[in-house]
Design an enzyme around this catalytic site. Sequence first.
Site: not given
Ligand code: GLY
Length: 324
Positions: A84, A204, A237-238
Amino acid sequence: MSNRRSFIKKTSIGIAGTIIGSSLYSCNNKNNNSMSNIPIVISTWKHGFDANEKAYEIINNGGQAIDAVEEGVKVSEADPNCHSVGYGGWPDRDGNVTLDACIMDHTGNCGSVSFLQNIKHPISVARKVMDNTPHVMLSGEGALQFALKNGFHKEDLLTDKARKRWEEWLKDEKYQPIINIENHDTIGLLAIDKKGDIAGACTTSGLAWKMHGRVGDSPIIGAGMFVDNEIGGGCATGVGEAVMKTIGSFLIVELMRQGATPQEACEEGIARIVKNQNYKEMQIGYLAINKKGEHGAYAVHNGFDYALYQNGTNQMINAQAFAK
Ligand code: GLY
C-alpha cells in the site's frame, strides 16, 4: 476538563487500545502528563514498526523530527512486501503504481506530491517541494519532472507479485474500482524529537485498483496528516475519500486545541465520518499525539493496529474501534 466541550466528554473512553499480546494501555494515565513521554514516534499498521525503528534512531541520536519522519516512512516506501506504499504497492485498475505523499515540520512548513509515478521515495520529493520551492504541492508529470531535476531516478515500481495480483483482480473484479476494508494500509507517522518539536509524514500508493488519476487524502495537508507545533499532530489511514470529506487530521488537531485529549480527538474524527457516510465497507484509522507526548488511536472497524515507540520501547497496539 472544564474547558472541554460537552460532546467530547460524552464520547471519551480514555483508552487508545490494547498492546498486542499484553495488557491495556491507558493514554490518560498520570505519567503521560510529563516530558518523559518525549520523544515519541507513532505510525500506522505493522509496517510502521520498522519505520518507527529508523525514525527513533534518528531522534535518539539528537536528530530533528522532520528528518526522522522522512527517513522512517522511507523504510515502508522501499519495502516490496508493503502493498500500500511505494515500491511493491498494488497498482490502479490500469496497472500503474501512482503515489501520494506529504510532510510537515514544526514551523508549519509543508510539502506534498500527488499522482507521482516511477519514483521510489515520494516523501523525499515532497520534502524537496517543502524545502526548495515556494509551493506546497506538485502533481503528476510536473512532480515527476521536478523529481528528476532534483536527482531522483525513474524506477519501475510494479513488482512481479503486484502485477500478478493485479492481473488476478482484473479477472474477478471486472475493472470496477472497489472500496473495501482491506486495500489501503497507508503509513502515517508522527514524531516529537528531544527538543519537543513535532513533525509528520504520510505516504501511500493509495487504494488498490483505484481509477487512474485518483488522488486520496494522503498528500492533502490537513486531511491525511497535519501538525501544529503548539498543539500536536494527527494522521489518517484508510479510505481517503471519507477522510477528505471531513478534513480529518486538521479536525483532530483543532479538537485538541479546544482541550480534547488525543484519544477524544480521534474518536470524534471517526464520529464525524460514521455520522454521514456509509462506513460498513470502509476502514479508516486515526492516530494523534499532543505536545505532551500523549497519544490516541481510533478506527471505524476492529483490525487497525499501530506502532508506538516511547520510553525506549517499540510496540504494536490494537486500536479500539467504533464498530464492534
Ligand atoms: N488513505 C490512502 C488513500 O485513500 O489513498
